[in-house]
Design a protein around this motif. Structure first.
Motif, mmCIF file in Angstrom:
data_model
loop_
_atom_site.group_PDB
_atom_site.id
_atom_site.type_symbol
_atom_site.label_atom_id
_atom_site.label_comp_id
_atom_site.label_asym_id
_atom_site.label_seq_id
_atom_site.Cartn_x
_atom_site.Cartn_y
_atom_site.Cartn_z
ATOM 1 N N LEU A 1 11.776 22.574 1.367
ATOM 2 C CA LEU A 1 12.527 21.345 1.649
ATOM 3 C C LEU A 1 13.899 21.389 0.984
ATOM 4 N N THR A 2 14.296 22.567 0.542
ATOM 5 C CA THR A 2 15.626 22.756 -0.038
ATOM 6 C C THR A 2 16.319 23.892 0.713
ATOM 7 N N PRO A 3 17.641 24.032 0.545
ATOM 8 C CA PRO A 3 18.339 25.119 1.255
ATOM 9 C C PRO A 3 18.100 26.502 0.645
ATOM 10 N N LEU A 4 17.243 26.604 -0.380
ATOM 11 C CA LEU A 4 17.008 27.901 -1.028
ATOM 12 C C LEU A 4 16.621 28.960 -0.006
ATOM 13 N N ARG A 5 17.318 30.118 -0.088
ATOM 14 C CA ARG A 5 16.997 31.197 0.835
ATOM 15 C C ARG A 5 15.888 32.064 0.244
ATOM 16 N N PRO A 6 14.984 32.573 1.084
ATOM 17 C CA PRO A 6 13.888 33.407 0.575
ATOM 18 C C PRO A 6 14.392 34.580 -0.256
ATOM 19 N N VAL A 7 15.501 35.184 0.152
ATOM 20 C CA VAL A 7 16.014 36.358 -0.571
ATOM 21 C C VAL A 7 16.402 35.956 -1.996
ATOM 22 N N THR A 8 16.934 34.744 -2.159
ATOM 23 C CA THR A 8 17.295 34.270 -3.496
ATOM 24 C C THR A 8 16.048 34.062 -4.348
ATOM 25 N N TYR A 9 15.023 33.508 -3.716
ATOM 26 C CA TYR A 9 13.768 33.271 -4.430
ATOM 27 C C TYR A 9 13.187 34.582 -4.953
ATOM 28 N N VAL A 10 13.124 35.588 -4.064
ATOM 29 C CA VAL A 10 12.535 36.868 -4.449
ATOM 30 C C VAL A 10 13.413 37.585 -5.479
ATOM 31 N N ALA B 1 10.777 52.807 -19.767
ATOM 32 C CA ALA B 1 9.566 51.969 -19.816
ATOM 33 C C ALA B 1 9.862 50.615 -19.180
ATOM 34 N N TRP B 2 11.060 50.108 -19.520
ATOM 35 C CA TRP B 2 11.466 48.797 -19.006
ATOM 36 C C TRP B 2 11.731 48.841 -17.490
ATOM 37 N N LEU B 3 12.598 49.771 -17.067
ATOM 38 C CA LEU B 3 12.962 49.842 -15.646
ATOM 39 C C LEU B 3 11.772 50.202 -14.765
ATOM 40 N N GLY B 4 10.955 51.159 -15.255
ATOM 41 C CA GLY B 4 9.810 51.597 -14.466
ATOM 42 C C GLY B 4 8.817 50.474 -14.236
ATOM 43 N N SER B 5 8.798 49.521 -15.172
ATOM 44 C CA SER B 5 7.830 48.433 -15.049
ATOM 45 C C SER B 5 8.155 47.525 -13.872
ATOM 46 N N LEU B 6 9.377 47.644 -13.350
ATOM 47 C CA LEU B 6 9.755 46.775 -12.229
ATOM 48 C C LEU B 6 8.965 47.099 -10.965
ATOM 49 N N VAL B 7 8.388 48.325 -10.910
ATOM 50 C CA VAL B 7 7.445 48.628 -9.830
ATOM 51 C C VAL B 7 6.379 47.539 -9.815
ATOM 52 N N PHE B 8 6.012 47.107 -11.031
ATOM 53 C CA PHE B 8 4.919 46.148 -11.139
ATOM 54 C C PHE B 8 5.358 44.713 -10.850
ATOM 55 N N ALA B 9 6.655 44.456 -10.887
ATOM 56 C CA ALA B 9 7.128 43.145 -10.426
ATOM 57 C C ALA B 9 6.820 43.024 -8.941
ATOM 58 N N ALA B 10 7.081 44.125 -8.202
ATOM 59 C CA ALA B 10 6.771 44.140 -6.768
ATOM 60 C C ALA B 10 5.266 44.086 -6.548
ATOM 61 N N ALA C 1 7.606 56.054 -4.512
ATOM 62 C CA ALA C 1 6.612 55.793 -3.473
ATOM 63 C C ALA C 1 5.916 54.451 -3.709
ATOM 64 N N TRP C 2 5.482 54.203 -4.934
ATOM 65 C CA TRP C 2 4.781 52.942 -5.213
ATOM 66 C C TRP C 2 5.706 51.744 -5.080
ATOM 67 N N THR C 3 6.994 51.926 -5.446
ATOM 68 C CA THR C 3 7.950 50.830 -5.273
ATOM 69 C C THR C 3 8.057 50.467 -3.795
ATOM 70 N N VAL C 4 8.188 51.501 -2.957
ATOM 71 C CA VAL C 4 8.291 51.267 -1.508
ATOM 72 C C VAL C 4 7.036 50.567 -1.000
ATOM 73 N N VAL C 5 5.874 51.041 -1.430
ATOM 74 C CA VAL C 5 4.607 50.456 -0.973
ATOM 75 C C VAL C 5 4.536 48.970 -1.360
ATOM 76 N N PHE C 6 4.812 48.671 -2.622
ATOM 77 C CA PHE C 6 4.654 47.292 -3.091
ATOM 78 C C PHE C 6 5.720 46.356 -2.506
ATOM 79 N N VAL C 7 6.951 46.866 -2.373
ATOM 80 C CA VAL C 7 8.004 46.028 -1.785
ATOM 81 C C VAL C 7 7.679 45.735 -0.315
ATOM 82 N N ALA C 8 7.225 46.769 0.402
ATOM 83 C CA ALA C 8 6.871 46.564 1.813
ATOM 84 C C ALA C 8 5.718 45.576 1.941
#
Lengths: 254, 328
Positions: A98-107, A148-157, A234-241
């Protein structure tokens, strides 16, 4: 009709992809949640005290330090990603529609929030290592910590995908054991050398393996870097998709 | 029954509006099906700017399905939808329409103030946070966690969030469900104060008293259609009418059409059921100018009338159903 309403000068917000207010409040909200703090900070620290400090050499302590830094970061990133499950269950996602928030901004905001929150367990772990006699070249600390920090972003996806898949308030109770299993197979709790060759091969295809190898690489000088990079990508692609697919299904269903 | 054209109490607010302004809500032949269930079944509704309209009906009448469509949260199966002269999604994106939903939509770990601040950041232009907090009557609890707020406070928080874009149209879906009397009163005081500034308000409710007290116009829905549409006074007059029942073999509805004060005639076999504002005239007609016998006059309670108007089948069937349910 609007002319009869007063419209005081409000704040102008640029339609950027990232929403700083949302980011700030989302991070604050995560850090306020006691359960998340226990899982992302207290547990990795406890593990390090139980299994890391007892190591005989400073290098082994540094190895354990980086392992639990990766583990803490992946739990933190997953928690933030999976918070969409809570937001869906509680009707917040519907409110956002119910707001103008775009999905891409949310993600995008979720992913950056995951990155911000994941810094905390990594920083705490490195600090803890420093005061408990972990010994490693400066380059191993810096590169190991950053990877360790950057690689963990796979897990954000991963968290996002699971958040859209599991329609529950208790997603993290399900994901906690899954993450522990990933950490085990990724060689974060026990070095992979202790596994049988078959299990080592299987382990190299699991999501935490690549991050673990990369975070330890500068310290140990061992590990198949190319394979690890392929694993992470590979796992980043899988989880993002998977996230994108499940997100689309979610918004269509309402 | 369409009494819209003769409704005096909301006509003035329509005239205030500049000529040519698009209706706040324009639904035409709206349908929404879920599988074989027709939640909304050919609903027409026009709400002019400045009106305060109650969308009244029992549970399952199609109120929430209609609201979801006009907010752009779901796609209609058929018919056309226009909100402030544009599509629901465009109206939402422009901040022209906002809503107070029944439940949910809040994050427990945020404070009241943070929730409003966060919502404000999602719009290109909003009213100041402290202004909407004050107008919703929750400025004093801005630092309280949402989880610790009462149902009424949470509802006023949703109202504050809805006020942020300073919308032309405010939609409320059963806003006082689960509130205590005090919370309900405070909530409606805030809404009423706000509507006094000229905002269009459409609220769904299944409380007849609430519609009566706070709306200029009541749209009664049942079975996914509009069954009555008029001012609160008119619907109230409908509700206080009487029913005349008689046995008249071979009766046709046309036989009673000429009698003054007749609102509705239903014939079931040899029994005729007449709903009328002037029951005396109907009884006099039946006893003196027709072969009818066994004439009964019963006054209709508020609730009876509501049920009669909002049940898709005949009045006779309604009575039977009610009796059966009571007997259980």
């Amino acid at each position: 009709m609007t002319t009869t309403l007063q419209r005081p000068a409000g704040t102008e917000v640029p339609r950027a992809v990232l929403n700083p207010t949302y980011l700030r409040l989302d991070v604050r909200r995560v850090l306020r949640n006691r359960r998340t703090v226990v899982f992302t900070l207290v547990m990795p620290v406890a593990f390090y005290f139980a299994f890391g400090v007892s190591q005989e050499t400073g290098a082994d302590r540094a190895y354990a330090m980086l392992s639990f830094a990766v583990y803490g970061a992946m739990v933190a990133a997953t928690s933030v990603g999976a918070s969409v499950a809570v937001e869906r269950a509680g009707g917040w996602s519907r409110q956002l529609r119910l707001t103008p928030l775009r999905p891409v901004t949310y993600v995008a905001t979720k992913v950056v929030a995951a990155a911000v929150v994941a810094v905390v367990p990594v920083a705490v772990q490195l600090l803890l290592g420093a005061v408990t006699g972990a010994r490693a070249p400066v380059r191993a600390w810096v590169v190991g910590g950053v990877l360790a920090w950057l690689g963990s972003l796979v897990f954000a996806a991963f968290g996002l995908a699971m958040g859209y898949l599991l329609p529950s308030e208790n997603t993290m109770q399900v994901l906690g054991p899954v993450l522990a299993l990933f950490a085990m197979l990724g060689g974060l709790f026990v070095p992979l050398d202790f596994f049988s060759p078959t299990l080592q091969t299987v382990a190299s295809f699991t999501p935490a393996y690549g991050v673990g190898v990369l975070a330890h690489h500068v310290l140990t000088g061992s590990g198949a870097v190319l394979g690890a990079v392929v694993n992470v990508v590979a796992w980043t692609v899988v989880f993002v998709a998977a996230s994108a697919l499940l997100f689309r299904r979610d918004t269509q269903r309402v | 029954m369409d009494t819209t054209s003769s409704a005096p109490s909301f006509t003035p607010s329509v005239e205030v509006v500049a000529a040519g302004a698009a209706p706040a809500v324009h639904l035409s032949g709206l349908t929404k099906h879920f599988g074989s269930v027709r939640a909304v079944d050919g609903l027409d509704l026009v709400v002019q700017p400045g009106e305060v309209v109650a969308f009244l009906g029992p549970n399952g009448a199609g109120k929430t399905s209609t609201i979801d469509v006009l907010l752009g949260l779901s796609q209609p199966t058929g018919g056309t939808v226009s909100i402030c002269g544009t599509t629901p999604r465009a109206a939402v994106a422009n901040g022209w329409v906002s809503a107070v939903m029944q439940t949910g939509g809040l994050l427990k770990d945020l404070t009241v103030g943070e929730t409003v601040e966060l919502t404000a950041s999602l719009f290109p232009r909003t009213q100041p946070v402290d202004v909407v907090l004050r107008r919703a009557g929750i400025a004093d609890i801005a630092d309280r966690r949402v989880a610790k707020c009462s149902g009424g406070q949470q509802q006023r928080l949703r109202f504050a969030m809805a006020l942020l874009p300073d919308p032309r149209l405010l939609v409320l879906d059963e806003p006082t469900t689960g509130m205590d009397v005090e919370g309900r009163r405070a909530f409606w005081a805030a809404i009423r104060d706000d509507a006094g500034r000229g905002r269009t308000v459409l609220f769904a409710t299944h409380y007849l008293e609430e519609a009566d007290a706070y709306a200029d116009r009541i749209v009664l829905v049942a079975g996914g259609r509009v069954v009555a549409d008029g001012t609160a006074a008119e619907v109230k007059a409908l509700s206080t009418g009487r029913t005349v029942r008689a046995t008249w073999p071979g009766v046709r509805p046309e036989d009673l059409a000429a009698v003054p004060g007749v609102d509705d005639v239903q014939v079931t076999g040899d029994t005729v059921l007449v709903r009328a504002s002037d029951s005396d005239a109907v009884a006099r007609f039946l006893l003196t100018r027709s072969p009818a016998r066994d004439v009964e006059i019963t006054s209709r309670g508020l609730e009876d009338a509501f049920i009669a108007l909002t049940t898709p089948t005949t009045t006779t069937a309604t009575t039977t159903t009610t009796t059966t349910e009571d007997a259980r």
